[in-house]
Design an enzyme around this catalytic site. Structure first.
Site, PDB file in Angstrom:
ATOM      1  N   SER A 281      39.983  53.019  38.777  1.00 17.52           N
ATOM      2  CA  SER A 281      41.406  53.213  38.542  1.00 17.52           C
ATOM      3  C   SER A 281      41.858  54.535  39.185  1.00 17.52           C
ATOM      4  O   SER A 281      41.660  54.728  40.379  1.00 17.52           O
ATOM      5  CB  SER A 281      41.686  53.168  37.040  1.00 17.52           C
ATOM      6  OG  SER A 281      43.060  53.075  36.784  1.00 17.52           O
ATOM      7  N   ASP A 506      44.749  42.335  39.814  1.00 15.93           N
ATOM      8  CA  ASP A 506      44.750  43.538  38.981  1.00 15.93           C
ATOM      9  C   ASP A 506      46.184  44.018  38.784  1.00 15.93           C
ATOM     10  O   ASP A 506      46.951  44.135  39.741  1.00 15.93           O
ATOM     11  CB  ASP A 506      43.910  44.616  39.672  1.00 15.93           C
ATOM     12  CG  ASP A 506      43.664  45.841  38.803  1.00 15.93           C
ATOM     13  OD1 ASP A 506      44.463  46.109  37.895  1.00 15.93           O
ATOM     14  OD2 ASP A 506      42.660  46.533  39.054  1.00 15.93           O
ATOM     15  N   HIS A 535      40.846  44.832  35.071  1.00  3.36           N
ATOM     16  CA  HIS A 535      40.872  46.176  35.636  1.00  3.36           C
ATOM     17  C   HIS A 535      39.517  46.834  35.413  1.00  3.36           C
ATOM     18  O   HIS A 535      39.079  47.014  34.285  1.00  3.36           O
ATOM     19  CB  HIS A 535      41.974  46.980  34.956  1.00  3.36           C
ATOM     20  CG  HIS A 535      42.243  48.307  35.574  1.00  3.36           C
ATOM     21  ND1 HIS A 535      42.633  48.461  36.877  1.00  3.36           N
ATOM     22  CD2 HIS A 535      42.189  49.564  35.048  1.00  3.36           C
ATOM     23  CE1 HIS A 535      42.819  49.743  37.139  1.00  3.36           C
ATOM     24  NE2 HIS A 535      42.557  50.427  36.039  1.00  3.36           N
TER      25      HIS A 535
END
Length: 579
Positions: A281, A506, A535
């Site tokens: 991320s 995502d 994710h």
């Protein structure tokens, strides 16, 4: 890119904590839990935290070896020195000190929740890398040693989970809990986690009293009137003012480039000539910036669920694009709920599930569930289903229980726990760092008309979380600390091939981000998990991905071409009977 979207609270009027400037030595774990900025003209010879090295207490680091840890960042064509010449010089000085000092590994403090044999320590870094002899803070690090033989050992694998504002200190538990996905990697690498600057045990910042931060219900993020918008704007400004009041001295220095510099100092303190890194991320953006600033310090780099690193995307545009992606992924979940209507009894088509969601939201707005769960809290809770497939069953099951007359599960899942003071402190700190880093990394629009126009437009096609996300980021419009220009992420001399992993649906980090970084990091390989949207892909069971991650980290080899993998298994509720 936050893990959670939460609405703003009124700023507490209690006296805020201030950053302490402490001259001289800082010893012992308890002191480091405070915000410490120590004035230092060089290595603190008396500092017990940073005296020994991970390699051996008996190893003498010769000057020639230290020089190997400290090669100056490679210069690029676009900038004489990416990130700035003064900062490049400063990080070299800081890394030299860290390489000499090492890390004094100890058993972790009991309240850190990290069991033996995980060890903890600290690395000293400058607050401002342009002033390496000025004030310093300490970065908390931990490790679990590799499980293989000395011949199998390849160094440390450093991890960042994202945020900004996420703590990486739980990563070594992948070894101690014997996580099967990491078994082969654990034979070759020590697993190293850290709290980035401002987070947790690393000079933590705060913007509002934590107990006030978690109180609920908050105002519905979706405005019904101009008065609602004015109220939210007021809260956002108060939040920005609270950050400046409580943590202002550190705010100008809470940037992704500075965290990347900290990462390089940690690398040197670990005794590693080159970095092995796994970022997820926001951790992918941290990795992209690190790879740009320190290309010849990278040995292996995996980035998973990728932030689009284009300068014009950081961060205002990124959040608008995220709103659209979340809408799509939330619909994926609604379709899944409809598929298992025989289990959840919410609706047998996606449209019917959406209608029930709108009814739930309207009812909670009229009368907050359990007195504490309104639309804002519902969005935050249901958003986890759009983030992670692993939440699909639990969110649907909680909703099912509520519809059957049991509201307790929903209140417990979506409402605050005012008795969990430690957890509330961590949540408020994480949100503060998220805001501080994103506000400092780039220049944000200051015109409310632009915010209003953009979010009104996107809300029409993506109503699930657009306004909630807007209010979360609006403090950046009135941010009092300096705002920087983002680093131009690019390939410079010495950058090895990197591995990029991404699911194509995502929501938190849309697929275009992986494609963009793939273009910018020449020689990288892109692994796409097609038809999936969870994710954080590398932690999921999917042999097509897991085997390639293992091969890259263990041998440095990639396929030599991009790869598309079929999706990991979709969750299936117990006793499921599909339509």
């Amino acid at each position: 890119m936050p893990f959670r979207v939460s609405s703003r609270l009124r700023i507490s009027k209690e006296r805020p904590p201030t950053l302490s400037f402490v001259a001289g030595e800082t010893k012992g774990f308890p002191l480091a839990d405070r915000v410490i900025i120590a004035a230092s003209g060089g290595t603190q010879q008396g500092d017990s935290h940073v005296r020994s090295n991970a390699i051996s207490a008996a190893t003498v680091v010769a000057s020639a070896l230290v020089a190997g840890f400290l090669t100056a960042p490679a210069a690029g064509a676009a900038e004489a020195v990416p990130g700035g010449a003064a900062e490049a010089k400063g990080v070299k000085i800081a890394a030299e000190r860290a390489a000499k000092a090492g890390i004094n590994w100890q058993d972790c403090p009991a309240d850190w929740g990290l069991e033996k044999p995980i060890q903890c320590g600290f690395v000293t870094v400058p607050v401002d890398y342009a002033k390496p002899n000025g004030p310093t803070i300490q970065i908390a690090v931990d490790r679990a040693r590799s499980t293989g033989t000395a011949e199998e050992h390849q160094g440390s694998l450093v991890y960042n989970p994202g945020g900004p504002g996420g703590s990486g200190l739980k990563f070594p538990r992948k070894i101690t809990t014997k996580s099967p996905i990491y078994t082969k990697i654990a034979q070759a690498y020590d697993f190293v986690g850290f709290d980035p600057r401002g987070v947790g045990r690393s000079a933590p910042i705060s913007c509002v009293d934590p107990q006030e931060f978690v109180k609920a219900p908050k105002a519905d993020p979706v405005p019904d009137s101009e008065a609602d918008k004015r109220a939210q704007r007021k809260l956002a400004k108060e939040y920005a003012d609270g950050c400046a009041e409580r943590s202002g001295k550190l705010l100008p220095h809470l940037t992704t480039p500075n965290t990347a510099r900290d990462l390089d100092v940690v690398r040197a303190a670990l005794g590693e000539k080159k970095l092995n890194y796994l970022g997820v991320s926001y951790g992918t953006y941290l990795g992209a910036v690190y790879g740009t600033l320190f290309p010849d310090h990278v040995r292996r780099m995996i980035v998973d669920s990728v932030v689009n690193p284009a300068r014009d995307n950081i961060w205002y545009k990124a959040n608008l694009e995220q709103d659209i992606a979340f809408e799509g992924r939330f619909k994926d979940w609604e379709s899944w709920v409809a598929k298992y209507d025989s289990v959840f009894h919410i609706g047998d088509t996606r449209d019917k599930v959406q209608q029930e969601w709108e009814k739930l939201r309207a009812a909670a707005k009229k009368q907050p569930i359990g007195g504490v769960v309104g639309p804002a809290e519902l969005i935050s809770f249901f958003q986890s289903a759009a983030y992670y497939d692993s939440s699909w069953i639990s969110v649907a099951d909680t909703w099912k229980k509520y519809r059957a007359g049991d509201e307790k599960a929903l209140v417990q899942a979506a409402g605050p726990d005012l008795t969990d003071k430690a957890g509330n402190i961590a949540s408020e700190n994480s949100n503060a760092v998220y805001t501080a880093v994103e506000c400092a990394d780039a220049k944000w629009p200051t015109s409310w008309k632009k915010w209003d126009r953009d979010n009104t437009r996107i809300h029409r096609q993506a109503p699930f979380m657009t306004w909630a996300n807007a209010w979360m980021n609006l403090p950046c419009a009135t941010w009092k600390a300096p705002q920087q220009n983002p680093v131009e992420v690019a390939t410079h001399k010495g950058l090895p091939k990197t591995l990029i992993v991404q699911s194509d649906r995502d929501a938190a980090t849309p697929y275009a981000g992986a494609v963009e970084l793939h273009k910018r990091f020449r020689g990288s390989q892109l692994i796409t998990e097609a038809g999936a949207g969870s994710h954080g892909v590398t932690s999921l069971k999917n042999p097509c991905i897991n085997d390639r991650v293992d091969a890259y980290l263990l041998t440095g080899k990639t396929d030599g071409k991009d790869v598309t993998c079929t999706p990991h298994a979709t969750p299936e509720p117990p006793k499921a009977a599909t339509k």
